[in-house]
Every structure is written in structure tokens, then in C-alpha cells.
Design an enzyme around this catalytic site. Structure first.
Site, PDB file in Angstrom:
ATOM      1  N   CYS A  28       0.808  -1.229   0.000  1.00 40.63           N
ATOM      2  CA  CYS A  28       0.000   0.000   0.000  1.00 40.63           C
ATOM      3  C   CYS A  28       0.833   1.267   0.000  1.00 40.63           C
ATOM      4  O   CYS A  28       0.577   2.199  -0.763  1.00 40.63           O
ATOM      5  CB  CYS A  28      -0.938   0.009   1.213  1.00 40.63           C
ATOM      6  SG  CYS A  28      -0.147  -0.432   2.768  1.00 40.63           S
TER       7      CYS A  28
ATOM      8  N   HIS B 178      -3.135   6.427   4.614  1.00 42.62           N
ATOM      9  CA  HIS B 178      -1.689   6.540   4.822  1.00 42.62           C
ATOM     10  C   HIS B 178      -1.202   7.895   4.312  1.00 42.62           C
ATOM     11  O   HIS B 178      -1.618   8.341   3.235  1.00 42.62           O
ATOM     12  CB  HIS B 178      -0.951   5.471   4.008  1.00 42.62           C
ATOM     13  CG  HIS B 178      -1.043   4.079   4.565  1.00 42.62           C
ATOM     14  ND1 HIS B 178      -1.680   3.767   5.738  1.00 42.62           N
ATOM     15  CD2 HIS B 178      -0.526   2.905   4.095  1.00 42.62           C
ATOM     16  CE1 HIS B 178      -1.575   2.464   5.962  1.00 42.62           C
ATOM     17  NE2 HIS B 178      -0.892   1.919   4.982  1.00 42.62           N
TER      18      HIS B 178
END
Lengths: 347, 347
Positions: A130, A250
Site C-alpha cells: 500500500c 496513509h
């Protein structure tokens, strides 16, 4: 394709699996049959897809008979066991685990960066980590236009990257601390490591296990996967990965060095304003910049805080945010499936 | 000094002021008389120091008659107004605001780094920005031993750096989100800026206001103060400052480049194990590294995650954590006062 493809989702009841199903639905991906698979533990659960209830089955080699596209997100060991079985039966596997990412002959694909690699698949296509995905989406337009020598990244990672149970742990710990109760961590930083630490109101500089060189596997993934995806074995990449008390989204603080002289902040801003998969949110006079709380549920990579280094003409800094469950996982996987259709690789 | 010094604390009721009093008490700093000052709003409050109740008075120029050491932490405008009045009356001012930090002739002091600068004071000594202090404490031993070319820092900053009201805002927002209620931010990121953003379960890449070059003042403080404290106008410093849902304890992800060739990870670890003001917490095989939740209430700067860059022989990375209210503010101020006594600058 007739009315669509026979698609299997392995790990259908997990945090990423759920997002995969939602994304397939949202994108109206052409599906003639949907097979939902899981471990024995989750088999029997019912999932609603486009208004229809589907029973999740325990994955066996035979589950992949007739499957054309298999999306895997049930952990590395499940992928290692079943991805070859799916391939043997004619499926193309899009694997969201780290099981095959660095294998030679396995394309590691972010469609905005290296979609053409899909042509070289041998049955398995790997979805990158990710934190790597959102970084390369933001960097590729810069690399193309001005070259790229060096990346130094520090991450600000959400707990959902460690699964739904980690989000629950964050919420339970937060509640306990607000009530003045004792906190007993039992999942983070790494389920299989001995020591567990409080994540609520804290920062843990460990994601995944440590290697002997002092780096974590998460950091090594960012370093090695970035080089592979950008096809730049000589690219200098340094990474520090940190887990924070944020449920989803994130963020990354990026320092980068381009090859070309005289590039301006405005050059980079213009480039990213028109880059595929990127939303530029960069207007400091209006306090506009990306934040995890605003990226949740969106497919794009958000970039802001672009500025030129004050002591290095080739240096730039920026702040990159994305929903780790979507572009970082489910959306990138479904996007690969869409590319396979578009390029006629799956028919 | 007879029985001690006449000490004044300006901003005695604030988050840092409270810690200053606690630190003066803990360190048993020689005090013959303690004058507690504040704005009109907080005047009249009572504070207990070493078992004695002291009434906080409104600061006026006359409040500083007879004061020998005045610790200021009540905002830049209060320092600008009253620090010269204190100096006029013979006090040495230790100022925790940014009012005088970059003035020529004002020493900017972190005792572990440049204590000798105290001899050059003209009445005012500036205490650096919290995020700068912990960074230079960790870097100075490395600079001395191996030289220093470049620093790239990304911060993970706690809300208490924005005052007690910001901590309250974090807690209230957290509670609201856990209860499914709406969040109405009204302090962070910057009280005097127009837009406010949610800090609970979020990351805000803005601390202090923005300059025209895209950097925040907090980032420029880290850049300029570091060069001044280390007396290295040519040092390359890049900084990204981020506010996080953590009450207390700033963390920093540091990339640094030394001058010398062939320095090893173990060299840096050995150096920092014996450095003043530093506690090394660096054993990845035992999952030992610094975290904000563990640094609260401690005076030291904690360093871990030391590793050598994989593509640059002179590059290193590390993770630096400290209590932003203590070494980042109150403790560094009191430590300066102790140095003034030790060096005979105040008698």
C-alpha cells in the site's frame, strides 16, 4: 467475455476483501459469476453483492475451476498455497500479498506507472504494498518529466493496514485511555512478534518484522518494490515506516531529487495537477493540503505541500495521502483487472 | 547567591509554565524567592510550589524588580513586551518563545550542544523550538565525531506543543468520534488561521502559519535554528512538520549525511550510548525503540532505529523521541538556568 468474467475473491470477508467487492460493484466490473472464498473459519458467512446474497466458501484447489480472474487478499501463505492452483486451472491471479512481488517473471503493477508489464505475466500479477503504490503514483510523472535520482520517505500509516482487528484494537485502547483504564495491547505492531505496544495516542516505528540490517520488511518492501515498479534498479530509496493512531489513510513525507537542473515548484505542481490517478491539493495560502481524514473512500492519490528544497536545486518535498484500503489495495487490484480487460489480456 | 536566586516564571499557569515549576522543584533549583506572573486573565490563580501556595500576579514592568532569572513562556508578544523590562532591571531572561531566537547577539542554547554561548548573552537567552532541541541533542555527538553535511527531517508532533487547550480539543474530538457525533474543530492547526481541521484520528501537515515559499514557520524554525545552534550556516536542512493525535511526545524521522567515509551503524550507536542527554533505545531484535507513550515525564532525548542508508555510504537514518514539554521546553529552560549558575554567569 460474453456477459462478463468469472471472478473469484479470496479473503472476501477481510478488510481489503470487503473493499474489493465494493469496488467491483462501484466500477460495475463485468462479472458473469462471482465466487467468494475464504479460510475454513470464515466459510459459510453471507455477503451481499449487487443486492444478491452470496455464501462464502472455503477455498480448495477445485474452487478455481472455470475462474478467469482471481483476486487474492487473504495473507501470503494462502496465496502461496492457492494462487498456483488457480493459475493451473486457467485463471489470472491478482495477488495483494507480498508472496510473489519480487519474483522474477511476476509483474508488479500500478497501472498509472507500468500497465504494459501486464503483457509479461505468467499467471500471477502482484499488487504492490500500500505505501509503495501511493508513492509511485505521485513520483512517476516527475520521473518521466525530470528524471529521478533519490527518494527519502517517512510514512504515517493507518492501522487498517494491519487488518480490521487492528482498527478494533485502536478503538478499544482509545476508549480505555479516555476512561482511565489500563491498556493491554495484543495485536500491534506485529501479530507474530513477541512484544505488543499501545497504538492509541502513540507512534510505533515498526511495521512488519525486523531484518538484521535494522530495517523492517515494510521499509524493504518500499525500497525494493519501488525500484522494480519504476524499473530503476539504481534508484536511491530510503524509507522509515511508522504506525499511527489513524484508522484509515496513509500519509507520506517525501523528499526527492530530480535529475534535471532548474525545475521549479510550479513545474511539479502543474505536472501533478494533470497526472493520472492524482488529485493535487496544494494551496498553502488557503490552507489546502491532503489529510487522511479527507481521503477515506476515494480512489485517488492526493498530493500537496510541494516545495523546493532550500539548499539543493534538485531537491523537492511533498506530502502524499491515499486511502490505504483503496488505491493501496482493493482499487489497485480491481484497476489491474480493468487493465487486463482493456488490453485484451483476459478475454 | 546567598540561599538562592530570585526567580520569576512568566506564563506560570500554561502547559509549559506548569512543567517549569515542576522541573524547578524536581531539580531542587536554588530559589530564594519565586515570583509567578501571567496575563491579567490568569492573575489571582494559586499555584503550589514545594508545599507553599503562591498567588500568580499580573505581569507589569515593575514585577521584575530584584528578579535575577526570569523564565518566559507566555507567547511571543508577552516576551517582546516584558523581556526588555526584566533585562533593564538586571534579570537574565530565558525565553521559550520565538521572539528573539534569530536575533544576532541572542544566544540560542541547548546546553548539550553550545552551553559556552551563554557567556555572550546581552540579557536574553533564547530557548529553541521543541522539535529543534531534540534533533540537535541527537545530532551533535555525530557532528563532532564524523562531521555533518545534511539533515532531512519529518516530524510526528504532539498536540501539547500547541498548548493545553489543543490537548483538550484532541480529547473532546476523540470522544465525539467514538460516540458517532459531529466534530467541530476550533483550535488546530493554528489558532489565528482561518481554517480549522480535525486532529483526532488524523494527521495535519501544518504547524504554525505558512510562508510564501510553501514552508511553515515551524519548518523554517527547524531549519534556521539548527544552523544557528550548531554554528553551521552552510548545513543543509530540510524539514516537514506534522501534527498528530498524540497528547505529549514529539517523534522525528531523521535522515542525515556525515562527512566521513566508512562510518558504521555500530559507530553511531556507540557514540549515542554515551552522549549527554541521550538515552539509546536501539535493539530491533528485541523490538526496542523509542515511542512517545514511553518518553512522557522524562528529561532525556531517546534515539533508536539507527541504520545505515543502503545506497549512500555517508547516509544514516534514526528515530528521535522526546517529551516536548520537558527537553523541548521546560527542562531545557531550567537546564540553561543551571548552566548559568554553574558557569558563574548569574551570581
Amino acid at each position: 467475455m460474453a456477459n462478463g468474467f468469472h471472478v473469484a475473491v479470496v479473503g472476501a470477508t477481510g478488510a481489503v476483501g470487503e473493499q474489493m467487492l465494493k469496488t467491483l460493484e462501484d466500477r460495475n466490473f463485468p462479472i458473469s459469476k462471482l465466487t467468494l472464498l475464504s479460510s475454513k473459519r470464515s466459510a459459510g458467512k453471507k455477503v451481499v453483492f449487487k443486492g444478491q446474497e452470496i455464501v462464502v466458501e472455503e477455498a480448495t484447489p477445485g474452487s478455481f475451476e472455470g475462474v478467469q480472474i482471481a483476486l487474492f487478499s487473504a495473507g501470503g501463505s494462502v496465496s502461496k498455497q492457492f494462487a498456483p492452483e488457480a493459475v493451473k486451472r486457467g485463471a489470472i491471479v491478482i495477488d495483494n500479498t507480498s508472496a510473489f512481488r519480487m519474483d522474477e517473471g511476476t509483474p508488479l503493477v500500478v497501472p498509472e506507472v507500468n500497465e504494459e508489464e501486464l503483457h509479461n505475466h505468467n499467471g500471477i500479477i502482484a499488487n504492490p504494498n500500500c505505501s509503495t503504490i501511493q508513492m509511485v503514483v505521485a513520483l512517476e510523472p516527475i520521473r518521466k518529466a525530470f528524471g529521478l535520482n533519490k527518494i527519502i520517505v517517512s510514512t504515517y500509516q493507518a492501522v487498517s493496514g494491519a487488518g480490521a482487528a487492528a482498527v478494533e484494537e485502536l478503538m478499544n485502547q482509545t476508549k480505555a485511555i479516555m476512561m482511565g483504564e489500563e491498556v493491554k495491547p495484543n495485536i500491534l505492531p506485529v501479530g507474530s512478534d513477541e512484544k505488543k505496544y499501545q497504538i492509541a495516542f502513540n507512534a510505533i516505528p515498526q511495521i512488519d518484522k525486523f531484518q538484521d540490517n535494522g530495517y523492517t520488511f515494510e521499509e524493504m518492501k518500499m525500497i525494493n518494490e519501488t525500484k522494480k515498479i519504476m524499473n530503476m534498479p539504481e534508484l536511491q530509496v530510503a524509507a522509515t515506516c511508522v504506525r499511527l493512531p489513524i484508522a484509515t489513510g496513509h500519509s507520506e513525507s517525501l523528499f526527492l531529487e530530480v535529475e534535471k537542473d532548474g525545475v521549479t515548484r510550479e513545474d511539479i505542481q502543474k505536472l501533478l495537477a494533470n497526472a493520472p490517478g492524482v488529485t493535487l491539493q496544494d494551496n498553502t495560502s488557503e490552507q489546502i493540503y491532503p489529510m487522511p481524514a479527507h481521503c477515506v473512500g476515494k480512489n485517488d492519490v492526493f498530493v500537496g505541500r510541494i516545495r523546493k528544497d532550500l539548499s539543493n536545486d534538485k531537491g523537492f518535498q511533498m506530502w502524499v495521502v491515499s486511502d490505504n484500503l483503496l488505491k493501496g489495495a482493493a482499487w489497485n487490484s480491481v484497476q489491474i483487472a480493468e487493465s487486463l480487460v482493456k488490453l485484451g489480456i483476459v478475454k
